[in-house]
Scaffold this motif. Structure first.
Motif, mmCIF file in Angstrom:
data_model
loop_
_atom_site.group_PDB
_atom_site.id
_atom_site.type_symbol
_atom_site.label_atom_id
_atom_site.label_comp_id
_atom_site.label_asym_id
_atom_site.label_seq_id
_atom_site.Cartn_x
_atom_site.Cartn_y
_atom_site.Cartn_z
ATOM 1 N N ILE A 237 0.834 -1.204 0.000
ATOM 2 C CA ILE A 237 0.000 0.000 0.000
ATOM 3 C C ILE A 237 0.866 1.251 0.000
ATOM 4 O O ILE A 237 0.620 2.201 -0.758
ATOM 5 C CB ILE A 237 -0.933 -0.012 1.213
ATOM 6 N N LEU A 244 -1.816 3.290 -7.182
ATOM 7 C CA LEU A 244 -3.233 3.086 -6.887
ATOM 8 C C LEU A 244 -4.041 4.350 -7.179
ATOM 9 O O LEU A 244 -5.152 4.280 -7.724
ATOM 10 C CB LEU A 244 -3.414 2.677 -5.422
ATOM 11 N N LYS A 247 -4.453 4.634 -10.828
ATOM 12 C CA LYS A 247 -5.381 3.601 -11.305
ATOM 13 C C LYS A 247 -6.828 4.082 -11.226
ATOM 14 O O LYS A 247 -7.651 3.782 -12.112
ATOM 15 C CB LYS A 247 -5.206 2.329 -10.475
ATOM 16 N N PHE A 258 -4.686 6.512 0.636
ATOM 17 C CA PHE A 258 -4.456 5.134 1.053
ATOM 18 C C PHE A 258 -3.516 5.046 2.261
ATOM 19 O O PHE A 258 -3.744 4.259 3.176
ATOM 20 C CB PHE A 258 -3.884 4.315 -0.107
ATOM 21 N N VAL A 299 -7.845 -4.877 -1.302
ATOM 22 C CA VAL A 299 -6.932 -3.996 -2.044
ATOM 23 C C VAL A 299 -6.577 -4.615 -3.394
ATOM 24 O O VAL A 299 -6.537 -3.931 -4.423
ATOM 25 C CB VAL A 299 -5.658 -3.730 -1.217
ATOM 26 N N GLY A 302 -9.415 -4.332 -5.955
ATOM 27 C CA GLY A 302 -9.426 -2.981 -6.517
ATOM 28 C C GLY A 302 -10.698 -2.633 -7.259
ATOM 29 O O GLY A 302 -10.652 -1.957 -8.298
ATOM 30 N N THR A 308 -10.954 -0.145 -1.766
ATOM 31 C CA THR A 308 -9.501 -0.202 -1.572
ATOM 32 C C THR A 308 -9.093 0.508 -0.288
ATOM 33 O O THR A 308 -8.245 0.021 0.468
ATOM 34 C CB THR A 308 -8.772 0.420 -2.777
ATOM 35 N N GLY A 311 -9.988 -1.634 2.596
ATOM 36 C CA GLY A 311 -8.978 -2.686 2.732
ATOM 37 C C GLY A 311 -7.746 -2.191 3.465
ATOM 38 O O GLY A 311 -7.203 -2.882 4.333
ATOM 39 N N GLU A 367 -1.668 -4.701 -10.637
ATOM 40 C CA GLU A 367 -2.752 -5.625 -10.330
ATOM 41 C C GLU A 367 -2.233 -7.010 -9.984
ATOM 42 O O GLU A 367 -2.656 -7.628 -8.988
ATOM 43 C CB GLU A 367 -3.725 -5.715 -11.515
ATOM 44 N N LEU A 370 -0.258 -7.066 -6.579
ATOM 45 C CA LEU A 370 -1.122 -7.074 -5.404
ATOM 46 C C LEU A 370 -1.724 -8.458 -5.166
ATOM 47 O O LEU A 370 -1.877 -8.893 -4.018
ATOM 48 C CB LEU A 370 -2.235 -6.037 -5.567
#
Length: 396
Positions: A237, A244, A247, A258, A299, A302, A308, A311, A367, A370
């Protein structure tokens, strides 16, 4: 603020003629938080230094990598160097050594020497990080009673999370004045344990109680692995925060969406474990690992920004309780004269987790990375939940 800190110390430490006074434990808490400042602030501080030195903030990542790798390499050998010394004295020497290395980074940046020297200085500073933590944590046993150790460890975990929340913010603010000034300040703050560490009557090793053989018993190795996997999960994270944000079509600066909830949740978890003041049971640890796995799963999926963030919060809530458990159970499992070494390995395990996450995020897409990290967390959780407890001394 002094009244609050004094109250924390009083809660964790009962007055006793057999142990140092509350002031000694208070100084240990401050030292514990201060010792983590360079590691907490260095990602931002090093990036700013690299930006001013070579015009590329990514050079800061190279300095962090050098520092982290050096910590992994130096943890056990340097810890063993101090086995004939007083633990407090050797810790002070390690802190002074790191402070000088950090000052060297500032001097190299100020005089605009080759960037390779900044990387080398960062590696030298990191060389003693694991050993310093190992000796610091081993001193806690001499400053509080066993019944109050969970609370003291929980308070230390909470202060550590606060340090990692505030460290980057302070480094960023100081860096706007001067990147070199930021390095100097974090070196000074990180060096304060050299003056604050209480001088307790504790040897890092007793020649009459030497234990032969490897300290990596199945039980110790299990919890070090758990710590490393948790470190990888949190790093996913923290390191992947910018990716993220992009994204979900947000600006890179909103990576704090986050990281801040993660850190605030971890502080809340630390407060809870401090109040509880009890070593978690095996079932509770399995539940906490399951919660962290679930959070990492959210997470990794996503599906939305909100999911997220949830998470990340879920992961943060169990971070301090699990970290406290690892420290307490390793304290029980390690022979007294090996505690600094085991605690150095504990801190190094987190660093190995960070390195693993960094490598995965670099090699494959966000992706997939994670998902890999979530799978690692799931594997460790299932092992802890279903392995025969008799095979691993230390379950409670």
């Amino acid at each position: 603020m002094p009244d609050i800190i004094a109250a924390i110390s009083a809660a964790a430490y009962p007055a006793s003629a057999e142990r140092p006074g509350r002031g000694a434990l208070l100084r240990w808490f401050i030292s514990s938080a201060a010792l983590a400042v360079p590691q907490a602030a260095s990602p931002v501080a090093f990036s700013l230094v690299a930006l001013s030195a070579i015009g590329d903030a990514r050079g800061g990542a190279a300095m962090i990598l050098a520092m982290t790798l050096a910590q992994v390499v130096g943890a056990v050998p340097i810890t063993r160097l101090g086995k004939k010394c007083s633990a407090a004295t050797f810790l002070k020497l390690l802190v002074i050594f790191r402070t000088l290395a950090l000052i060297a980074i500032a001097l190299c940046a100020y005089f605009e020497v080759s960037f390779a020297w900044l990387i080398a200085s960062a590696a030298i500073a990191g060389l003693v990080n694991g050993a310093a933590y190992g000796y610091l944590r081993s001193l806690l046993n001499h400053l509080t009673t066993e019944s109050k150790l969970p609370r003291a460890q929980g308070i230390a975990a909470t202060l550590n999370e606060v340090t990692f929340v505030l460290g980057p913010v302070v480094a960023s603010g100081l860096g706007t004045i001067s990147p070199v000034f930021a390095i100097v300040v974090l070196a000074i703050v990180g060096g304060t344990p050299a003056f604050l560490i209480p001088q307790v009557d504790a040897k890092s090793a007793d020649d009459t109680l030497q234990v032969s053989g490897s300290i990596l018993t199945p039980a110790i190795l299990l919890w070090l692995t758990c710590a490393g996997t948790a470190g990888a999960t949190v790093a996913a994270i923290e390191i992947g925060a910018v990716a993220l944000a992009l994204k979900f079509d947000y600006e890179p600066a909103l990576a704090i969406l986050f990281t801040v909830p993660l850190c605030l949740a971890s502080v809340a978890g630390g407060i809870w474990i401090s109040i509880r003041n009890r070593l978690s049971s095996r079932k509770a640890v399995f539940a906490q690992l399951s919660i962290m796995t679930f959070g990492m799963g959210l997470v990794a999926l996503g599906v939305s920004l909100a999911v997220t963030i949830i998470g990340a919060i879920i992961i943060g809530l169990v971070l301090a309780p699990l970290g406290t458990y690892y420290a307490l159970i390793l304290d029980r499992l390690a022979p007294p004269e090996k505690r600094p070494e085991v605690f150095a390995l504990l801190r190094t395990s987190y660093s190995v987790g960070v390195i693993f996450t960094s490598a995965v995020l670099t090699a494959i897409s966000l992706e997939v990375a994670l998902i890999v990290i979530a799978g690692s967390m799931l594997a460790v959780t299932l092992y802890v939940g279903f392995v025969d407890p008799a095979r691993h001394e230390g379950y409670s």
